[in-house]
Motif scaffolding. Structure first.
Motif, PDB file in Angstrom:
ATOM      1  N   ILE A   1      50.003   3.921 126.776  1.00 25.80           N
ATOM      2  CA  ILE A   1      49.243   4.960 126.091  1.00 25.80           C
ATOM      3  C   ILE A   1      49.303   6.124 127.068  1.00 25.80           C
ATOM      4  CG2 ILE A   1      46.997   5.644 125.188  1.00 25.80           C
ATOM      5  CD1 ILE A   1      46.469   2.660 124.646  1.00 25.80           C
ATOM      6  N   ILE A   2      50.262   7.008 126.830  1.00 25.27           N
ATOM      7  CA  ILE A   2      50.661   7.986 127.839  1.00 25.27           C
ATOM      8  C   ILE A   2      50.360   9.384 127.314  1.00 25.27           C
ATOM      9  CG2 ILE A   2      52.592   8.810 129.250  1.00 25.27           C
ATOM     10  CD1 ILE A   2      51.892   5.873 129.717  1.00 25.27           C
ATOM     11  N   LEU A   3      49.325  10.017 127.855  1.00 27.66           N
ATOM     12  CA  LEU A   3      48.954  11.337 127.356  1.00 27.66           C
ATOM     13  C   LEU A   3      49.217  12.433 128.363  1.00 27.66           C
ATOM     14  CD1 LEU A   3      45.802  10.095 125.526  1.00 27.66           C
ATOM     15  CD2 LEU A   3      47.980  10.744 124.551  1.00 27.66           C
ATOM     16  N   ARG A   4      49.536  12.039 129.583  1.00 28.34           N
ATOM     17  CA  ARG A   4      49.883  13.024 130.599  1.00 28.34           C
ATOM     18  C   ARG A   4      50.496  12.251 131.757  1.00 28.34           C
ATOM     19  NH1 ARG A   4      46.162  11.847 134.150  1.00 28.34           N
ATOM     20  NH2 ARG A   4      44.189  11.034 133.428  1.00 28.34           N
ATOM     21  N   SER A   5      51.025  12.958 132.737  1.00 27.83           N
ATOM     22  CA  SER A   5      51.478  12.283 133.944  1.00 27.83           C
ATOM     23  C   SER A   5      50.305  12.221 134.903  1.00 27.83           C
ATOM     24  CB  SER A   5      52.633  13.058 134.579  1.00 27.83           C
ATOM     25  OG  SER A   5      53.738  13.040 133.706  1.00 27.83           O
ATOM     26  N   GLY A   6      50.214  11.146 135.665  1.00 22.11           N
ATOM     27  CA  GLY A   6      49.126  11.068 136.632  1.00 22.11           C
ATOM     28  C   GLY A   6      48.527   9.681 136.703  1.00 22.11           C
ATOM     29  N   ASP A   7      47.225   9.625 137.087  1.00 16.23           N
ATOM     30  CA  ASP A   7      46.559   8.342 137.291  1.00 16.23           C
ATOM     31  C   ASP A   7      46.530   7.512 136.020  1.00 16.23           C
ATOM     32  OD1 ASP A   7      46.099   8.931 139.868  1.00 16.23           O
ATOM     33  OD2 ASP A   7      44.069   9.687 139.556  1.00 16.23           O
ATOM     34  N   ALA A   8      46.769   6.231 136.180  1.00 19.47           N
ATOM     35  CA  ALA A   8      46.758   5.338 135.030  1.00 19.47           C
ATOM     36  C   ALA A   8      46.285   3.959 135.448  1.00 19.47           C
ATOM     37  CB  ALA A   8      48.140   5.247 134.408  1.00 19.47           C
ATOM     38  N   ILE A   9      45.767   3.216 134.469  1.00 25.03           N
ATOM     39  CA  ILE A   9      45.417   1.817 134.673  1.00 25.03           C
ATOM     40  C   ILE A   9      46.590   0.984 134.178  1.00 25.03           C
ATOM     41  CG2 ILE A   9      43.880  -0.056 133.949  1.00 25.03           C
ATOM     42  CD1 ILE A   9      41.654   1.950 133.635  1.00 25.03           C
ATOM     43  N   GLU A  10      47.044   0.064 135.012  1.00 26.03           N
ATOM     44  CA  GLU A  10      48.103  -0.845 134.568  1.00 26.03           C
ATOM     45  C   GLU A  10      47.546  -2.257 134.570  1.00 26.03           C
ATOM     46  OE1 GLU A  10      52.540  -1.079 136.027  1.00 26.03           O
ATOM     47  OE2 GLU A  10      51.353  -2.601 137.053  1.00 26.03           O
ATOM     48  N   ILE A  11      47.645  -2.923 133.436  1.00 23.98           N
ATOM     49  CA  ILE A  11      47.123  -4.291 133.322  1.00 23.98           C
ATOM     50  C   ILE A  11      48.263  -5.238 133.008  1.00 23.98           C
ATOM     51  CG2 ILE A  11      45.569  -5.818 132.063  1.00 23.98           C
ATOM     52  CD1 ILE A  11      43.878  -3.333 131.486  1.00 23.98           C
ATOM     53  N   ARG A  12      48.452  -6.216 133.867  1.00 29.09           N
ATOM     54  CA  ARG A  12      49.431  -7.285 133.585  1.00 29.09           C
ATOM     55  C   ARG A  12      48.687  -8.406 132.892  1.00 29.09           C
ATOM     56  NH1 ARG A  12      54.204  -5.930 134.622  1.00 29.09           N
ATOM     57  NH2 ARG A  12      54.469  -4.224 136.105  1.00 29.09           N
ATOM     58  N   ARG A  13      49.255  -8.927 131.821  1.00 26.46           N
ATOM     59  CA  ARG A  13      48.568  -9.953 131.037  1.00 26.46           C
ATOM     60  C   ARG A  13      49.180 -11.322 131.287  1.00 26.46           C
ATOM     61  NH1 ARG A  13      48.278  -7.462 125.067  1.00 26.46           N
ATOM     62  NH2 ARG A  13      47.020  -9.332 124.825  1.00 26.46           N
ATOM     63  N   ARG A  14      48.371 -12.355 131.043  1.00 24.59           N
ATOM     64  CA  ARG A  14      48.906 -13.711 131.142  1.00 24.59           C
ATOM     65  C   ARG A  14      49.896 -13.952 130.009  1.00 24.59           C
ATOM     66  NH1 ARG A  14      46.010 -16.555 134.819  1.00 24.59           N
ATOM     67  NH2 ARG A  14      43.905 -15.787 135.216  1.00 24.59           N
ATOM     68  N   HIS A  15      49.523 -13.472 128.820  1.00 20.09           N
ATOM     69  CA  HIS A  15      50.407 -13.617 127.669  1.00 20.09           C
ATOM     70  C   HIS A  15      50.626 -12.226 127.087  1.00 20.09           C
ATOM     71  CE1 HIS A  15      49.219 -17.797 128.012  1.00 20.09           C
ATOM     72  NE2 HIS A  15      47.975 -17.399 127.979  1.00 20.09           N
ATOM     73  N   GLY A  16      51.861 -11.826 126.996  1.00 20.48           N
ATOM     74  CA  GLY A  16      52.125 -10.548 126.350  1.00 20.48           C
ATOM     75  C   GLY A  16      52.498  -9.456 127.333  1.00 20.48           C
ATOM     76  N   ARG A  17      52.809  -8.290 126.762  1.00 20.07           N
ATOM     77  CA  ARG A  17      53.319  -7.175 127.541  1.00 20.07           C
ATOM     78  C   ARG A  17      52.235  -6.499 128.371  1.00 20.07           C
ATOM     79  NH1 ARG A  17      57.985  -4.684 125.379  1.00 20.07           N
ATOM     80  NH2 ARG A  17      57.209  -2.638 125.925  1.00 20.07           N
ATOM     81  N   ALA A  18      52.652  -5.952 129.491  1.00 19.40           N
ATOM     82  CA  ALA A  18      51.729  -5.173 130.312  1.00 19.40           C
ATOM     83  C   ALA A  18      51.352  -3.903 129.550  1.00 19.40           C
ATOM     84  CB  ALA A  18      52.386  -4.829 131.635  1.00 19.40           C
TER      85      ALA A  18
END
Lengths: 115, 332
Positions: B291-308
């Protein structure tokens, strides 16, 4: 905006909520014009009654930091812009009080006295 | 952390500068030599502008052609090479190469078109029509694209220094009965919002034009739908709570929810919208949903099942710290 509530504390829940919201506005993590999460969503996340959340919001509204509008929810007001200088002073106050071994209550009492 | 380091080593900078500045200037000089060699054959008045009906309506002399060619090469070379050489260390690896490619490609395309325009008027030939100019413009763009791709392949990758993510590793400590929530709003920068509004207005205008000229029911239905769909993905409410992570579009949908038990790990990252996700909005790129609305700080979540999942949001570090706090408490 980070909100932390400790049910074990003697401070009423709505006041804890108000304190968190106020601190985050002063810190600048929510900006003027930004909408706060709905009372219903916050109540669900924090396992609180909706009325408790609304009461907390009302405290902050009475201080002029947010506006509560039917249908629009809680919106940070322009007044919050003026708090930047205060936000810089606060950590200095606290650091100095900690250095002197003052409790938060004692620091608050000192500030109240100075008013 | 030390101050910003250059993204290129000094040897690489020489190569980048030679490509981004030297090649366009050489192209400019070759073009001027060509035009100068034709000088005796050229008419006194060289057509340089055509009106809407396709008839030439503005003319210039020899220097009116030569100076713009040189000026164009110089300005493009200076602008692109300076940006390419002075890349910060947070620039994505492709940016320097893109700048080099753009410098060479743009100069080639424009110079080819100008030189062709002059060449067509040699030896008392009739003033070329607009379609001939259009043809040569397309040929120029083709040349430019080809050389641009070549330049991209030749230009060196810059070194990307990953920002330290140790701040994200420090979870917020939660007592067993404590409750907490973090919310943020993911929204585009003001500049992008203005651009988006502009594009929307143009799209609406084109639709209205199309409708008034010939009734096109598809356009009438399609454009508002497109506007509603793109608006709902331009503003997101992002929440970290005891339930895990959630991101909800402006109209309540789409809604992404990742339960706490499904979170493998969370960290705050810096995202470059264009090079990592190819643009803005709801994106799919390299194993991650964005969910990319600008360049810069972001939260990245790796999941046990499914895409990051990656979400650009202000104050991402606090959200990550709270999510990691919940994780630590759940795993304790």
């Amino acid at each position: 905006m980070l909100i932390r509530i400790d049910p074990g504390s003697s401070v009423p829940l709505f006041e804890q909520l108000a304190a968190s919201v106020r601190a985050e506005i002063v810190r600048g993590s929510v900006v003027p014009g930004e909408r706060l999460p709905s009372a219903r969503d916050l109540a669900e996340s924090l396992e609180l009654n909706v009325h408790t959340v609304l009461r907390g919001y009302q405290v902050v509204r009475d201080e002029g930091l947010i506006e509560l509008r039917r249908g629009r929810g809680a919106v940070v007001t322009d007044r919050a812009r003026d708090y930047a200088a205060l936000a810089e002073l606060l950590p200095q106050f606290v650091a100095e009080a900690k250095r002197l071994g003052l409790s938060p209550a004692a620091l608050a009492a000192l500030i109240r006295e100075a008013y | 952390m030390p101050g910003p380091r250059p993204a290129y080593s000094s040897r690489q900078r020489v190569l980048v500068f030679a490509l981004a500045a030297g090649v366009p200037i050489v192209i400019g000089i070759v073009a001027v030599c060509l035009v100068a060699a034709w000088r005796a054959d050229l008419p006194d008045r060289i057509a340089i502008h055509w009106n809407a009906a396709g008839v030439a309506d503005d003319y210039t002399g020899f220097w009116g052609v030569v100076l713009p060619i040189l000026g164009l090469a110089a300005v493009l070379a200076a602008a692109f090479s300076l940006s390419a050489v002075n890349l910060g260390d947070e620039a994505p690896p492709a940016r320097g190469r893109l700048l080099v490619a753009a410098s060479i490609g743009t100069t080639t395309a424009l110079t080819t078109a100008i030189v062709a325009l002059v060449g067509l008027q040699r030896g008392g030939a009739p003033t070329p029509g607009i379609h001939q100019i259009g043809q040569w413009l397309l040929i120029g763009i083709g040349f430019g694209a080809a050389l641009g791709v070549l330049a991209f392949l030749v230009a060196p990758k810059s070194v990307r220094v990953e920002p330290g993510d140790d701040q994200a590793l420090e979870p917020i400590e939660l007592s067993p009965q404590e409750r907490a929530v973090w919310t943020g709003v993911a929204a585009p920068s003001r500049r992008f919002a203005l651009l988006y509004a502009g594009v929307t207005v143009v799209a609406l205008g084109v639709a209205i034009l199309a409708v008034t000229r010939q009734p096109g029911a598809i356009v009438v239905a399609f454009v508002p739908l497109l506007i509603v769909l793109s608006t709902t993905v331009l503003r997101w409410r992002v929440t970290v709570s005891r339930n895990g992570f959630s991101a909800r579009g402006a109209l309540g949908v789409p809604h992404f929810h990742i339960a706490l038990s499904d979170v493998e790990s969370a960290r705050s990252v810096r995202v470059d919208a264009f090079s990592e996700f190819g643009g803005w909005g709801l994106r799919w790129g390299a194993g991650r949903t964005g969910i990319i609305l600008r360049s810069g700080d972001a939260i990245e979540i790796r999941r046990r099942h499914g895409r990051a999942l990656v979400v650009t949001v202000a104050d991402a570090a606090t959200g990550v710290a709270l999510l990691n706090g919940f994780l630590a408490r759940a795993r304790a």
